[in-house]
Design a protein around this motif. Structure first.
Motif, PDB file in Angstrom:
ATOM      1  N   PRO A  38       0.826  -1.212   0.000  1.00  0.00           N
ATOM      2  CA  PRO A  38       0.000   0.000   0.000  1.00  0.00           C
ATOM      3  C   PRO A  38       0.862   1.265   0.000  1.00  0.00           C
ATOM      4  O   PRO A  38       1.837   1.372   0.743  1.00  0.00           O
ATOM      5  N   GLY A  39       0.523   2.207  -0.889  1.00  0.00           N
ATOM      6  CA  GLY A  39       1.234   3.473  -0.976  1.00  0.00           C
ATOM      7  C   GLY A  39       2.486   3.440  -1.823  1.00  0.00           C
ATOM      8  O   GLY A  39       3.036   4.491  -2.155  1.00  0.00           O
ATOM      9  N   HIS A  40       2.973   2.266  -2.157  1.00  0.00           N
ATOM     10  CA  HIS A  40       4.171   2.152  -2.994  1.00  0.00           C
ATOM     11  C   HIS A  40       3.784   2.275  -4.469  1.00  0.00           C
ATOM     12  O   HIS A  40       2.659   1.943  -4.855  1.00  0.00           O
ATOM     13  N   VAL A  41       4.733   2.711  -5.275  1.00  0.00           N
ATOM     14  CA  VAL A  41       4.526   2.853  -6.713  1.00  0.00           C
ATOM     15  C   VAL A  41       5.699   2.174  -7.422  1.00  0.00           C
ATOM     16  O   VAL A  41       6.855   2.403  -7.071  1.00  0.00           O
ATOM     17  N   ASP A  42       5.387   1.339  -8.386  1.00  0.00           N
ATOM     18  CA  ASP A  42       6.424   0.713  -9.214  1.00  0.00           C
ATOM     19  C   ASP A  42       6.679   1.596 -10.425  1.00  0.00           C
ATOM     20  O   ASP A  42       5.740   2.052 -11.088  1.00  0.00           O
ATOM     21  N   ALA A  43       7.946   1.840 -10.720  1.00  0.00           N
ATOM     22  CA  ALA A  43       8.329   2.712 -11.830  1.00  0.00           C
ATOM     23  C   ALA A  43       9.223   1.943 -12.797  1.00  0.00           C
ATOM     24  O   ALA A  43      10.222   1.350 -12.384  1.00  0.00           O
ATOM     25  N   LEU A  44       8.840   1.939 -14.086  1.00  0.00           N
ATOM     26  CA  LEU A  44       9.663   1.369 -15.150  1.00  0.00           C
ATOM     27  C   LEU A  44      10.256   2.526 -15.937  1.00  0.00           C
ATOM     28  O   LEU A  44       9.518   3.357 -16.472  1.00  0.00           O
ATOM     29  N   PHE A  45      11.564   2.580 -16.017  1.00  0.00           N
ATOM     30  CA  PHE A  45      12.262   3.632 -16.751  1.00  0.00           C
ATOM     31  C   PHE A  45      12.606   3.084 -18.130  1.00  0.00           C
ATOM     32  O   PHE A  45      13.363   2.117 -18.246  1.00  0.00           O
ATOM     33  N   VAL A  46      12.024   3.674 -19.158  1.00  0.00           N
ATOM     34  CA  VAL A  46      12.191   3.208 -20.531  1.00  0.00           C
ATOM     35  C   VAL A  46      13.067   4.204 -21.279  1.00  0.00           C
ATOM     36  O   VAL A  46      12.733   5.393 -21.369  1.00  0.00           O
ATOM     37  N   ALA A  47      14.196   3.718 -21.798  1.00  0.00           N
ATOM     38  CA  ALA A  47      15.121   4.591 -22.540  1.00  0.00           C
ATOM     39  C   ALA A  47      16.054   3.730 -23.373  1.00  0.00           C
ATOM     40  O   ALA A  47      16.318   2.572 -23.035  1.00  0.00           O
ATOM     41  N   GLY A  48      16.537   4.309 -24.445  1.00  0.00           N
ATOM     42  CA  GLY A  48      17.520   3.607 -25.263  1.00  0.00           C
ATOM     43  C   GLY A  48      17.004   2.322 -25.885  1.00  0.00           C
ATOM     44  O   GLY A  48      17.771   1.417 -26.157  1.00  0.00           O
ATOM     45  N   GLY A  49      15.707   2.244 -26.114  1.00  0.00           N
ATOM     46  CA  GLY A  49      15.149   1.066 -26.755  1.00  0.00           C
ATOM     47  C   GLY A  49      14.936  -0.115 -25.835  1.00  0.00           C
ATOM     48  O   GLY A  49      14.812  -1.245 -26.293  1.00  0.00           O
ATOM     49  N   ARG A  50      14.903   0.131 -24.527  1.00  0.00           N
ATOM     50  CA  ARG A  50      14.690  -0.981 -23.589  1.00  0.00           C
ATOM     51  C   ARG A  50      14.203  -0.467 -22.243  1.00  0.00           C
ATOM     52  O   ARG A  50      14.188   0.737 -21.992  1.00  0.00           O
ATOM     53  N   ILE A  51      13.827  -1.394 -21.386  1.00  0.00           N
ATOM     54  CA  ILE A  51      13.513  -1.049 -20.007  1.00  0.00           C
ATOM     55  C   ILE A  51      14.859  -0.905 -19.306  1.00  0.00           C
ATOM     56  O   ILE A  51      15.583  -1.875 -19.125  1.00  0.00           O
ATOM     57  N   ALA A  52      15.187   0.324 -18.962  1.00  0.00           N
ATOM     58  CA  ALA A  52      16.499   0.605 -18.387  1.00  0.00           C
ATOM     59  C   ALA A  52      16.563   0.255 -16.909  1.00  0.00           C
ATOM     60  O   ALA A  52      17.615  -0.131 -16.404  1.00  0.00           O
ATOM     61  N   ALA A  53      15.440   0.409 -16.205  1.00  0.00           N
ATOM     62  CA  ALA A  53      15.447   0.138 -14.763  1.00  0.00           C
ATOM     63  C   ALA A  53      14.015  -0.029 -14.274  1.00  0.00           C
ATOM     64  O   ALA A  53      13.074   0.482 -14.876  1.00  0.00           O
ATOM     65  N   GLN A  54      13.893  -0.737 -13.174  1.00  0.00           N
ATOM     66  CA  GLN A  54      12.625  -0.871 -12.461  1.00  0.00           C
ATOM     67  C   GLN A  54      12.914  -0.529 -11.017  1.00  0.00           C
ATOM     68  O   GLN A  54      13.843  -1.073 -10.415  1.00  0.00           O
ATOM     69  N   ARG A  55      12.151   0.381 -10.456  1.00  0.00           N
ATOM     70  CA  ARG A  55      12.335   0.792  -9.066  1.00  0.00           C
ATOM     71  C   ARG A  55      10.978   0.850  -8.382  1.00  0.00           C
ATOM     72  O   ARG A  55       9.979   1.189  -8.995  1.00  0.00           O
ATOM     73  N   THR A  56      10.968   0.559  -7.079  1.00  0.00           N
ATOM     74  CA  THR A  56       9.768   0.709  -6.263  1.00  0.00           C
ATOM     75  C   THR A  56       9.945   1.961  -5.414  1.00  0.00           C
ATOM     76  O   THR A  56      10.916   2.082  -4.672  1.00  0.00           O
ATOM     77  N   LEU A  57       9.000   2.882  -5.566  1.00  0.00           N
ATOM     78  CA  LEU A  57       9.059   4.147  -4.842  1.00  0.00           C
ATOM     79  C   LEU A  57       8.228   4.027  -3.566  1.00  0.00           C
ATOM     80  O   LEU A  57       7.040   3.686  -3.632  1.00  0.00           O
ATOM     81  N   PRO A  58       8.827   4.290  -2.400  1.00  0.00           N
ATOM     82  CA  PRO A  58       8.081   4.187  -1.148  1.00  0.00           C
ATOM     83  C   PRO A  58       7.120   5.366  -0.992  1.00  0.00           C
ATOM     84  O   PRO A  58       7.269   6.386  -1.663  1.00  0.00           O
ATOM     85  N   PRO A  59       6.145   5.230  -0.111  1.00  0.00           N
ATOM     86  CA  PRO A  59       5.175   6.310   0.072  1.00  0.00           C
ATOM     87  C   PRO A  59       5.855   7.608   0.541  1.00  0.00           C
ATOM     88  O   PRO A  59       6.724   7.582   1.398  1.00  0.00           O
ATOM     89  N   GLY A  60       5.445   8.715  -0.095  1.00  0.00           N
ATOM     90  CA  GLY A  60       5.910  10.026   0.330  1.00  0.00           C
ATOM     91  C   GLY A  60       7.358  10.335   0.050  1.00  0.00           C
ATOM     92  O   GLY A  60       7.871  11.351   0.495  1.00  0.00           O
ATOM     93  N   ALA A  61       8.075   9.482  -0.651  1.00  0.00           N
ATOM     94  CA  ALA A  61       9.494   9.724  -0.915  1.00  0.00           C
ATOM     95  C   ALA A  61       9.831   9.147  -2.284  1.00  0.00           C
ATOM     96  O   ALA A  61       9.028   9.181  -3.180  1.00  0.00           O
TER      97      ALA A  61
END
Length: 162
Positions: free
Chosen positions: A70-93
């Motif tokens: 709950p409150g977390h957000v998953d972020a996929l960073f797409v660049a250079g023709g691919r998924i460059a990174a996947q990060r989980t962002l905690p709530p409020g930060a």
């Protein structure tokens, strides 16, 4: 229909092929013109697909989705023709996670400059992602690869989860 010199850039053959098609029609060689028209259509299809792949390679976006926690957000960073990174962002930060994802995206863009074409699995991933990036469903957000834009989109998405 294509010369060896035209193979790397098939779009460069289109004007010549179109002139040849007009010539065949003017000469009333309709069967030859029909065959050339079909080949011309195939080359145009290949050119459109190559342009699409190039647009995908240049694409730089962050796709955000609700996280498992709950409150977390998953972020996929797409660049250079691919998924460059996947990060989980905690709530409020999530500033550090976003900065790490942006750094990976910058590296992916730099690496993509050397690549000739997309690998099969990379292309499959990007074609799938393209559908979400073009028309994201209500539970997803798309942001430019800028820290403030990603954090704002993540905050808005997290607020919807609350």
């Amino acid at each position: 229909a294509l010369t060896v010199a035209e193979l790397p850039q098939p779009g460069s053959a289109l004007p010549r092929l179109r002139r040849r098609l007009r010539g065949l029609v003017d000469e009333r060689r309709f069967e030859d013109a029909a065959r050339l028209r079909d080949r011309l259509a195939a080359v145009e299809t290949v050119c459109r697909e190559l342009e699409r792949q190039e647009r995908l390679r240049r694409l730089g976006r962050c796709l955000l989705a609700p996280g498992l926690e709950p409150g977390h957000v998953d972020a996929l960073f797409v660049a250079g023709g691919r998924i460059a990174a996947q990060r989980t962002l905690p709530p409020g930060a999530g500033v550090l996670e976003v900065e790490a994802g942006l750094a990976a995206a910058r590296r992916a863009r730099a690496d993509a400059g050397d690549a000739v074409s997309l690998e099969g699995t990379e292309l499959d991933e990007l074609l799938l992602l393209e559908t979400f990036l073009r028309r994201p469903p209500p539970e997803l957000r798309v942001a430019r690869l800028r820290r403030d834009a990603i954090l704002a989109a993540a905050a808005g998405l997290a607020a919807l989860q609350a």
